[in-house]
Design an enzyme around this catalytic site. Structure first.
Site, short mmCIF file in Angstrom:
data_model
loop_
_atom_site.label_atom_id
_atom_site.label_comp_id
_atom_site.label_asym_id
_atom_site.label_seq_id
_atom_site.Cartn_x
_atom_site.Cartn_y
_atom_site.Cartn_z
N LYS A 283 27.06 116.82 112.19
CA LYS A 283 25.95 117.12 111.53
C LYS A 283 25.37 118.57 111.74
O LYS A 283 25.30 119.06 112.65
CB LYS A 283 24.95 116.15 112.18
N ASP B 144 18.94 112.01 115.94
CA ASP B 144 19.91 112.28 114.96
C ASP B 144 20.92 111.12 114.40
O ASP B 144 21.68 111.18 113.47
CB ASP B 144 20.96 113.61 115.29
#
Length: 293
Positions: free
Chosen positions: A17, A146
């Site tokens: 990410k 996240d």
């Protein structure tokens, strides 16, 4: 519940990410920071394999596996399994996971979160649990801010503490380099070093970007509010950024997340040559090349 029959192993890529921008816009009473971020998921990541009906457990391999405990309740893959069992009210085992850890640990690219998301996807798909994406996101959020955005692993605008997700604008096809100087940076320490916790949000993005030049011009109007405090803790990040900006084909460079991994956007087709040139000069750095798509 009857134990699942032995099935062929199933593998998913737990993509990195990458925060192309990260604005810290506030802090809640419970300590969580409020963020505005544009995140992308290049085809670079760990690999998680699950075998249903095999012996229970988690095996960790790969260049960055040594620093992780395979039998710890703190491991996010195991925490994801436990959370899914609590949500469904079922024991899902026996399940055997093999994690090939190729992303650096504590490096600002969401490796652990993406591993947890891959575990949730694998269990939902391979065990035919039938949970919708929204249900998986509800399970994911308590595992980490996240984890929800990592579930879909699609470019997204991320707000709040990570629970407010919106599809990202169409972005140009380009190359990307991820570079880590071989150093871990503590996320809590970086946030502690951030003196101003209430900063302006990201500028509004258009629905699409015509080309890489237009895209990078918009990115220049954005920030990573954690970059300066991270450099104050780990000056090597500044060295990485200076080095990336001088590479042929690089149009934009910035730190991702809380560091120490940095990114560089390149003219498509030039990322591999740029990565090889950098590896020759910095053999001890972790360097991966891919595409933004």
């Amino acid at each position: 519940m009857t134990a699942p029959e032995n099935k062929a192993p199933a593998t998913q890529l737990a993509r990195a990410k990458v925060n192309l921008s990260l604005h810290v816009t506030g802090q809640r009473g419970d300590g969580y920071h409020l963020l505005d971020s544009l995140v992308v998921f290049p085809k670079i990541g760990d690999r998680l394999t699950m075998t249903a009906g095999s012996a229970d457990g988690l095996e960790i391999k790969g260049p960055f596996g040594e620093g992780l405990a395979s039998d710890s309740d703190n491991n996010l893959v195991l925490k994801a399994r436990k959370a899914l069992e609590q949500r469904t009210g079922r024991e899902l085992g026996p399940l055997h996971f093999t994690l090939e850890k190729t992303l650096p640990i504590a490096s600002g690219i969401g490796g652990g979160s993406s591993d947890a998301a891959a575990a949730l996807r694998l269990m939902n798909e391979e065990l035919a649990l039938g949970l919708e994406e929204r249900e998986l996101e509800e399970i994911a959020l308590p595992l980490g801010a996240d984890v929800p955005v990592c579930l879909a692993s699609r470019p997204a605008l991320m707000r709040g503490i990570g629970e407010q997700l919106q599809a990202a604008p169409n972005m140009p096809d380009c190359g990307i380099l991820l570079v880590n100087p071989g150093l871990a940076v503590s996320t809590p320490a970086v946030f502690k070093a951030l003196t101003n916790k209430t900063n302006s949000p990201m500028p509004e993005a258009p629905q699409s970007f015509a080309d890489l030049e237009v895209f990078c011009a918009w990115l220049q109007q954005t920030r990573n509010d954690l970059q300066a405090p991270a450099i104050s803790i780990c000056p090597e990040i500044g060295v990485v950024l200076d080095t990336l900006e001088k590479l042929p084909g690089v149009v934009f460079a910035r730190m991702s997340g809380s560091g120490a991994t940095c990114l560089a956007l390149c003219v498509k087709g030039q990322e591999t040559a740029a990565g090889l040139k950098l590896k020759a000069a910095r053999p001890n750095w972790w360097i991966q090349a891919g595409t933004l798509a």
